[in-house]
Design an enzyme around this catalytic site. Sequence first.
Site, PDB file in Angstrom:
ATOM      1  N   ASN A  51       0.852  -1.183   0.000  1.00  0.00           N
ATOM      2  CA  ASN A  51       0.000   0.000   0.000  1.00  0.00           C
ATOM      3  C   ASN A  51       0.896   1.244   0.000  1.00  0.00           C
ATOM      4  O   ASN A  51       1.698   1.439   0.921  1.00  0.00           O
ATOM      5  CB  ASN A  51      -0.896  -0.019   1.242  1.00  0.00           C
ATOM      6  N   HIS A  76      -3.392  -4.226   7.702  1.00  0.00           N
ATOM      7  CA  HIS A  76      -3.513  -3.053   8.563  1.00  0.00           C
ATOM      8  C   HIS A  76      -2.571  -3.135   9.763  1.00  0.00           C
ATOM      9  O   HIS A  76      -2.674  -4.021  10.601  1.00  0.00           O
ATOM     10  CB  HIS A  76      -4.932  -2.807   9.078  1.00  0.00           C
ATOM     11  N   GLU A 124      -8.757   0.312  -2.797  1.00  0.00           N
ATOM     12  CA  GLU A 124      -9.613   0.385  -1.616  1.00  0.00           C
ATOM     13  C   GLU A 124     -10.523   1.607  -1.724  1.00  0.00           C
ATOM     14  O   GLU A 124     -10.062   2.703  -2.051  1.00  0.00           O
ATOM     15  CB  GLU A 124      -8.766   0.490  -0.347  1.00  0.00           C
ATOM     16  N   GLU A 183     -10.614  -9.384   3.634  1.00  0.00           N
ATOM     17  CA  GLU A 183      -9.335  -8.918   4.158  1.00  0.00           C
ATOM     18  C   GLU A 183      -9.550  -8.641   5.646  1.00  0.00           C
ATOM     19  O   GLU A 183     -10.292  -7.722   6.011  1.00  0.00           O
ATOM     20  CB  GLU A 183      -8.823  -7.665   3.450  1.00  0.00           C
ATOM     21  N   THR A 236      -8.016   3.909   8.778  1.00  0.00           N
ATOM     22  CA  THR A 236      -9.186   3.039   8.905  1.00  0.00           C
ATOM     23  C   THR A 236      -9.149   2.335  10.251  1.00  0.00           C
ATOM     24  O   THR A 236      -8.189   1.643  10.578  1.00  0.00           O
ATOM     25  CB  THR A 236      -9.217   2.005   7.757  1.00  0.00           C
ATOM     26  N   ARG A 264      -7.479  12.679   1.177  1.00  0.00           N
ATOM     27  CA  ARG A 264      -6.390  13.142   2.044  1.00  0.00           C
ATOM     28  C   ARG A 264      -5.012  12.683   1.561  1.00  0.00           C
ATOM     29  O   ARG A 264      -4.004  13.258   1.948  1.00  0.00           O
ATOM     30  CB  ARG A 264      -6.608  12.693   3.483  1.00  0.00           C
ATOM     31  N   ARG A 283      -9.823   7.813  -0.832  1.00  0.00           N
ATOM     32  CA  ARG A 283     -10.776   8.226   0.185  1.00  0.00           C
ATOM     33  C   ARG A 283     -11.695   9.330  -0.337  1.00  0.00           C
ATOM     34  O   ARG A 283     -11.316  10.099  -1.230  1.00  0.00           O
ATOM     35  CB  ARG A 283     -10.032   8.734   1.427  1.00  0.00           C
ATOM     36  N   HIS A 334      -5.755   3.589  -1.660  1.00  0.00           N
ATOM     37  CA  HIS A 334      -7.077   3.865  -1.103  1.00  0.00           C
ATOM     38  C   HIS A 334      -7.509   5.260  -1.537  1.00  0.00           C
ATOM     39  O   HIS A 334      -6.925   6.259  -1.113  1.00  0.00           O
ATOM     40  CB  HIS A 334      -7.009   3.776   0.434  1.00  0.00           C
ATOM     41  N   HIS A 368       0.843   6.341   1.684  1.00  0.00           N
ATOM     42  CA  HIS A 368       1.559   7.342   2.472  1.00  0.00           C
ATOM     43  C   HIS A 368       2.731   7.975   1.737  1.00  0.00           C
ATOM     44  O   HIS A 368       3.336   8.920   2.242  1.00  0.00           O
ATOM     45  CB  HIS A 368       1.943   6.748   3.822  1.00  0.00           C
TER      46      HIS A 368
END
Length: 254
Positions: free
Chosen positions: A12, A203, A78, A162, A109, A54, A50, A48, A15
């Site tokens: 992922n 996660h 996601e 998941e 999340t 963000r 969102r 992801h 970030h």
Amino acid sequence: MSTKNIARLGVNIDHVATLRQQRDEGYPSVADAAAHVLKAGADQITIHLREDRRHIQDTDLTSVMAVTKRYEKPLNLEIGCAKEIVEIAADFRPEWICLVPEKREEKTTEGGLDLLSDNFSKVQDSMNYLREKTPNTKISLFVEADTKVMQRCIDLKADAVEIHTGAYAIDFLKEGDLNPHLEKYVQCFNYLEDSGVSFHAGHGLTMESVKPLLEQGLFVEYNIGHWIVSQAVFSGIANVTSDMLNLFRNHPIK
């Protein structure tokens, strides 16, 4: 060792976008991050989109998907169940869509989808829309490790679950009791046996906290991001990805 017995690693890279958005000057490149990760051998890219945008932006979908297609690896997108986001995801037609819960005030999340309430219908509506618009896309559901929830995922004909490993990851860092988490994972794995629903996890996982899960050999796929991106500050994202993959190779799944 046959690669069929090795869990898949999805990285992922949200970030990387978080860092970019702090100054909004176009760098670091999310697409470049995807290329480095896939060149290092990762099995897929996870991002992801969102509703609050963000980190990942709509334009990232195009650039990252171009990279995954170049490397012939899947994109795992996601999304929450907001109508606008579901429609965007359907238009892009990634290989995987993972439905997750979202709250504006959360830092990340905070848990799995609530499928034991009226929210079940909202998730079902989103899945029906996606299946109509992009029938070749597989759908996974980001959920808590609970057998009642597993049954709801079966009812929804999800391609995969998941499992949200956030609470496990926190207890690992605090040196807490991991057995309740590990026992739930076994229960859910056994419950899904012969259902055709694939068993994934993600996660909060780190190089250390993923080891007990790899030793269980239950999950066929892990999506790991924040720790990899954080460690990349010191070691480089390709090197961290390679190190994680080597760990996977030493822990075959059942």
